[in-house]
Design an enzyme around this catalytic site. Structure first.
Site, PDB file in Angstrom:
ATOM      1  N   HIS A 125     -35.517 -50.029  96.406  1.00  0.00           N
ATOM      2  CA  HIS A 125     -35.197 -51.166  96.584  1.00  0.00           C
ATOM      3  C   HIS A 125     -34.273 -50.568  97.775  1.00  0.00           C
ATOM      4  O   HIS A 125     -33.174 -49.497  97.189  1.00  0.00           O
ATOM      5  CB  HIS A 125     -34.261 -51.599  95.515  1.00  0.00           C
ATOM      6  CG  HIS A 125     -34.014 -53.047  95.501  1.00  0.00           C
ATOM      7  ND1 HIS A 125     -32.867 -53.398  96.565  1.00  0.00           N
ATOM      8  CD2 HIS A 125     -34.637 -54.639  95.646  1.00  0.00           C
ATOM      9  CE1 HIS A 125     -32.218 -54.609  96.428  1.00  0.00           C
ATOM     10  NE2 HIS A 125     -33.973 -55.326  96.455  1.00  0.00           N
ATOM     11  N   ASP A 202     -30.677 -46.505  88.746  1.00  0.00           N
ATOM     12  CA  ASP A 202     -31.072 -48.089  89.283  1.00  0.00           C
ATOM     13  C   ASP A 202     -32.062 -48.958  88.428  1.00  0.00           C
ATOM     14  O   ASP A 202     -33.078 -49.082  88.448  1.00  0.00           O
ATOM     15  CB  ASP A 202     -31.628 -48.131  90.588  1.00  0.00           C
ATOM     16  CG  ASP A 202     -31.812 -49.965  90.899  1.00  0.00           C
ATOM     17  OD1 ASP A 202     -32.136 -50.538  89.950  1.00  0.00           O
ATOM     18  OD2 ASP A 202     -32.701 -50.079  91.908  1.00  0.00           O
ATOM     19  N   CYS A 368     -37.581 -56.716  99.565  1.00  0.00           N
ATOM     20  CA  CYS A 368     -36.302 -54.828  99.725  1.00  0.00           C
ATOM     21  C   CYS A 368     -36.443 -53.639  99.919  1.00  0.00           C
ATOM     22  O   CYS A 368     -36.381 -52.965  99.308  1.00  0.00           O
ATOM     23  CB  CYS A 368     -34.836 -55.712  98.982  1.00  0.00           C
ATOM     24  SG  CYS A 368     -34.109 -56.999  98.940  1.00  0.00           S
TER      25      CYS A 368
END
Length: 415
Positions: A125, A202, A368
Site C-alpha cells: 500500500h 503493516d 493505493c
C-alpha cells in the site's frame, strides 16, 4: 463471555446493513477499505461524548479524570487484542500516521545513511511505500523491492538476495490489500534478524481477520487502523517492542509529551506518551476499544471458518465467470476473504457502477497500490472484500451481478 457465531445475529449489530441501494438490499463488500461499525462502537463514542468528554492527562476535575481513565483503559484493550503491553501501544491517526512516525523517527535518530538499504515489497500500500521513499531520499539510503510472482506470492528467492548486510529496515504487509494473500511473516522476520535489520509490519488487512500476537511474531514494529477493524475513523495504533520504542526520538512535538520545558530545550516522556503530542483522539480511542471488545466477544474460530468459506466461494465463483482475471489466484497460500479482479473489455469503474446499481458495494481503482497493479499490467481493478457479517447469499448476489457485466456493456462472452 464468547458468543456462538451466528451471522444473522452479528448482522443485527450493524444498523447500516439495513440500507437499500436503488431498491436493492445493500451488499457491502468494501470492508477492506473501511469496515462498518456495530452498535457497541456507535454507543461507546456517543456515551463518552455525552457523559465524560474532557481533555486527557491535563485536568484535575472529575470529567478529566474519567476521560483519562477511559482513554488509558482503551489502550489496555487494544494491547490485549494484539498480545502486547499497554506501554507498547502508541495512538496514531491511523496506519499511515504510524508508518510516517516510524520513518520520520528513524530519520531523526540518524539510523540510516548513504549506502544503507530499506527493503519493501512490490505489494505495498502506498502508506508503506512513500514514507520509505522519502526516508531514502533524505538519507541517501537505497530502497529495494521484493518482487511478486505471477500468482501473487512474494519471491522469497529474490528476498534472499535483497536482504543483506546493508539492510537496515524491512517493511512489508501482513496481508496484501489487493491480493488477499497472507505473507510469510516468520520467514521474512528470520531473514531480517539474521542481518540485524528492523522489521515493520503493516497489519491493517490482517487485524480484522487473523489472530494477532505481535509480541510473539518476531517483528519489531507494527501498525493497524481502527476503521478497518469495525472501529472509528481517525484512530490507529503503532505497536513496538520496548527497546525499539525507547531508542526512537519523537517525530511530532508539542504539549503532553514532555517532562520539562525551558525556552531553550525540552525533555521528553518515555513511550508511548513521547509520541503522542497534542490533543488526542479520545472518543475514537474509546470507540476503537469498544470495537475490539465486540470482536473479541465473538466465536472467532467459527467466524474465521465462515470467512474462509466465503473466500473460497468468492474466488471459485469468479473463476467460473468468463472474461474474469483474478489477481493473486493461488491455492498455495493462506488468504483472507478479499479478491481483486479485472473484467475483460470493461473498465473497473464501470464495473463498480454496474454493481452499485444492483446494491453491491465494491472498491474500484488502484487501491493505493499502483506499483502492484503495474506489475500485473493494469491501472485499476475491482476489489470485493468480505467481513464477519457477510453472508453466502451476499456473495452469490455479487457473483450473479458480476456475471452480467460483460453482456451489459457489450463486451461479448469469452470463447
Amino acid at each position: 463471555m464468547t458468543l456462538p457465531f451466528d451471522v444473522d445475529a452479528v448482522r443485527a449489530d450493524f444498523p447500516i446493513l439495513e440500507t437499500e441501494v436503488d431498491g436493492h438490499p445493500l451488499v457491502y463488500l468494501d470492508s477492506g477499505a473501511t469496515s462498518q461499525k456495530p452498535r457497541a462502537v456507535l454507543d461507546a463514542e456517543r456515551d463518552f461524548l455525552s457523559r465524560a468528554n474532557a481533555a486527557v492527562h491535563r485536568g484535575a476535575h472529575t470529567l478529566a479524570a474519567e476521560a483519562t481513565e477511559l482513554f488509558e483503559d482503551a489502550r489496555v484493550t487494544v494491547a490485549e487484542f494484539v498480545g502486547a503491553e499497554p506501554e507498547q501501544i502508541v495512538w496514531t491517526s491511523g496506519a499511515t500516521g504510524g508508518l510516517n512516525l516510524v520513518a520520520g523517527s528513524l530519520g531523526y535518530a540518524g539510523r540510516l545513511r548513504e549506502g544503507d538499504e530499506i527493503v519493501v515489497t512490490e505489494a505495498e500500500h502506498h502508506a508503506n511505500l512513500i514514507p520509505w521513499q522519502e526516508l531514502a531520499r533524505r538519507t541517501g539510503a537505497r530502497l529495494r523491492h521484493i518482487p511478486v510472482r505471477e500468482d501473487g506470492t512474494l519471491d522469497m528467492d529474490a528476498a534472499d538476495s535483497l536482504i543483506g548486510a546493508r539492510t537496515k529496515v524491512l517493511a512489508f504487509p501482513h496481508v496484501s490489500n489487493v491480493l488477499g494473500i497472507v505473507n510469510p511473516v516468520a520467514d521474512l522476520v528470520a531473514r531480517a534478524q539474521a542481518v540485524g535489520a528492523l522489521t515493520v509490519l503493516d497489519a491493517c488487512q490482517s487485524a480484522p481477520h487473523l489472530a494477532l500476537d505481535l509480541s510473539a511474531s518476531g517483528v519489531d514494529l507494527a501498525v493497524f487502523s481502527g476503521h478497518k477493524v469495525y472501529g472509528p475513523y481517525g484512530i490507529g495504533a503503532l505497536w513496538g517492542r520496548d527497546e525499539v520504542l525507547d531508542a526512537l526520538p519523537p517525530f511530532t512535538t508539542g504539549g503532553s509529551m514532555i517532562t520539562t520545558v525551558t525556552l531553550d530545550e525540552a525533555e521528553y516522556l518515555p513511550p508511548p506518551q513521547r509520541f503522542e503530542a497534542g490533543t488526542q483522539p479520545v472518543s475514537q480511542a474509546v470507540g476503537f476499544a469498544a470495537a475490539l471488545r465486540w470482536l473479541g466477544a465473538q466465536d472467532l474460530a467459527a467466524a474465521n471458518a465462515h470467512e474462509a468459506a466465503l473466500e473460497r466461494r468468492m474466488r471459485e465463483g469468479l473463476r467460473s465467470i468468463p472474461g474474469i482475471r483474478l489477481l493473486g489466484d493461488t491455492d498455495a497460500a493462506e488468504r483472507v476473504a478479499l479478491q481483486a479482479f479485472a473484467v475483460d473489455g470493461v473498465h473497473a469503474h464501470d464495473v463498480g457502477q454496474f454493481l452499485d446499481s444492483r446494491g453491491v458495494a465494491v472498491r474500484v481503482g488502484h487501491h493505493c497500490a499502483q506499483p502492484l497493479h503495474r506489475r500485473f499490467g493494469l491501472t485499476a481493478s475491482v476489489r470485493a472484500s468480505a467481513a464477519i457479517h457477510t453472508t453466502t447469499d451476499e456473495v452469490d448476489t455479487f457473483l450473479d451481478a458480476v456475471s452480467g457485466v460483460r453482456s451489459f456493456f457489450g463486451a461479448g462472452v469469452a470463447a
